[in-house]
Design a protein around this motif. Structure first.
Motif, PDB file in Angstrom:
ATOM      1  N   TYR A 173     -28.072 -14.482  -9.242  1.00 62.53           N
ATOM      2  CA  TYR A 173     -29.418 -14.940  -9.591  1.00 62.53           C
ATOM      3  C   TYR A 173     -29.769 -16.267  -8.924  1.00 62.53           C
ATOM      4  O   TYR A 173     -30.912 -16.485  -8.499  1.00 62.53           O
ATOM      5  CB  TYR A 173     -29.553 -15.081 -11.111  1.00 62.53           C
ATOM      6  CG  TYR A 173     -30.916 -15.571 -11.540  1.00 62.53           C
ATOM      7  CD1 TYR A 173     -32.014 -14.724 -11.502  1.00 62.53           C
ATOM      8  CD2 TYR A 173     -31.103 -16.895 -11.967  1.00 62.53           C
ATOM      9  CE1 TYR A 173     -33.267 -15.165 -11.886  1.00 62.53           C
ATOM     10  CE2 TYR A 173     -32.354 -17.342 -12.350  1.00 62.53           C
ATOM     11  CZ  TYR A 173     -33.424 -16.467 -12.312  1.00 62.53           C
ATOM     12  OH  TYR A 173     -34.669 -16.913 -12.680  1.00 62.53           O
TER      13      TYR A 173
ATOM     14  N   THR B  53     -31.469  -8.413 -10.947  1.00 58.99           N
ATOM     15  CA  THR B  53     -30.961  -9.700 -11.430  1.00 58.99           C
ATOM     16  C   THR B  53     -30.374  -9.579 -12.832  1.00 58.99           C
ATOM     17  O   THR B  53     -29.507 -10.372 -13.215  1.00 58.99           O
ATOM     18  CB  THR B  53     -32.084 -10.758 -11.436  1.00 58.99           C
ATOM     19  OG1 THR B  53     -33.195 -10.275 -12.209  1.00 58.99           O
ATOM     20  CG2 THR B  53     -32.549 -11.055 -10.022  1.00 58.99           C
TER      21      THR B  53
ATOM     22  N   PRO C 212     -26.205 -10.858 -12.651  1.00 63.08           N
ATOM     23  CA  PRO C 212     -26.626 -12.241 -12.919  1.00 63.08           C
ATOM     24  C   PRO C 212     -25.888 -13.256 -12.050  1.00 63.08           C
ATOM     25  O   PRO C 212     -26.357 -14.380 -11.888  1.00 63.08           O
ATOM     26  CB  PRO C 212     -26.302 -12.442 -14.405  1.00 63.08           C
ATOM     27  CG  PRO C 212     -25.251 -11.409 -14.714  1.00 63.08           C
ATOM     28  CD  PRO C 212     -25.560 -10.242 -13.835  1.00 63.08           C
TER      29      PRO C 212
END
Length: 322
Positions: A163, A156, A160
């Motif tokens: 996420y 993650t 990102p």
């Protein structure tokens, strides 16, 4: 089944049926009976039935974990299945284009989570050097969870952009359940219940201690492996359909333990039924408590389960001090 236990099992079944009927009425807008059959039969009923089955699988897995490891704090995610499922989802999300290009498009999030959960348990078994020592297996599950958890955190951090979808799986989600998932979980639940009840004698023996259990003439090691396999299958099937849902597998066995009268077989069955009731009731709350906004069901189960365990701990502390 003992005559004194039949009314208790029947009561759990009747509560389950009542909640399923309520699930057909409850949407994010409140108690509304829709004249559109598609809303009732294609959305609300599969969601309600799927939530009950996922809870029943987690309740059964939790009872098995607590019996095999003789630890009242054991839960279905103890052997690395949760971290493995998250890793499976992370890999599917991160390499979705490569998976599609390779002709493996059937490996979606559900399949990735299921495979990851099973592989997490297999990794714990390999690290423990087998299944003959509950303590080694318990410690190996913790180690695997930490390692895979670090891998998920790294993923993650690097990606990102994924996420939000990853977090939705971590918080639990029942809104996407369909009849395909319901029938799949039903088959897994029936198989797991049948195998577990056949192997319940091993839990009775293990409750006396491993040394004593091995003197009773039962193939304890092989029966323990069978129970661990059921634990992994039940947890993987539930997680694959609903994501990670906390406290159901931990709280359900505690709720019904005193009603099972010391019978492991009845405790396993009642834990499964109680797990289904807990998750379905939590899902109904998640739909309506902030309607029209729906809460992730994992948040509701965490609040309810955590509150119950704190109350249980307080009662035990007061009882000991008294």
């Amino acid at each position: 089944m003992r005559p004194t236990l039949f009314p208790r099992v029947l009561a759990l079944l009747l509560i389950s049926i009542a909640l399923l009927c309520l699930g057909a009425l409850l949407g994010s807008g409140g108690v509304i009976w829709s004249t559109d059959s598609a809303i009732v039969f294609d959305i609300r009923l599969p969601r309600s039935a799927g939530a009950w089955l996922a809870g029943a699988l987690l309740g059964l897995a939790g009872a098995i974990a607590q019996g095999v490891f003789r630890n009242p704090l054991a839960d279905p995610y103890l052997l690395g299945s949760a971290s493995g499922a998250l890793m499976g989802v992370a890999l599917v999300l991160g390499f979705s284009h490569a998976i599609a290009d390779s002709g493996l498009a059937l490996i979606g999030l559900n399949s990735g989570a299921f495979i990851g959960a099973l592989l997490g348990v297999v990794a714990a078994l390999i690290l423990a050097g087998g299944y003959r020592s509950s303590l080694r297996l318990l410690l190996s599950g913790v180690v695997i969870s930490v390692i895979l958890g670090a891998g998920n955190a790294l993923f993650t951090f690097v990606r990102p952009d994924l996420y939000q979808r990853f977090q939705a799986f971590m918080l639990g989600n029942t809104s996407l359940l369909d009849w395909h998932g319901v029938w799949l979980m039903l088959l897994v639940w029936l198989a797991c219940i049948a195998i577990t009840l056949l192997l319940s004698a091993a839990l009775n023996a293990l409750s006396l201690g491993e040394s004593t259990a091995k003197t009773l003439g039962l193939p304890i090691d092989h029966m323990r492996l069978g129970l661990i396999a059921v634990l992994a299958l039940a947890t993987g099937a539930a997680v694959a359909q609903t994501g990670l849902i906390a406290f159901i597998g931990l709280a359900a066995p505690h709720l019904v333990r005193r009603f099972a009268n010391g019978s492991q077989r009845m405790h396993l069955l009642m834990s499964s039924l109680a797990g289904g009731i807990l998750l379905l009731a939590s899902d109904l709350l998640a739909r309506t408590v902030l309607a029209p906004l729906e809460l992730p069901v994992g948040i509701v189960t965490a609040v309810l389960g955590g509150s119950y365990l704190l109350l249980l701990l307080r009662r035990q502390t007061l009882g000991i001090s008294a």
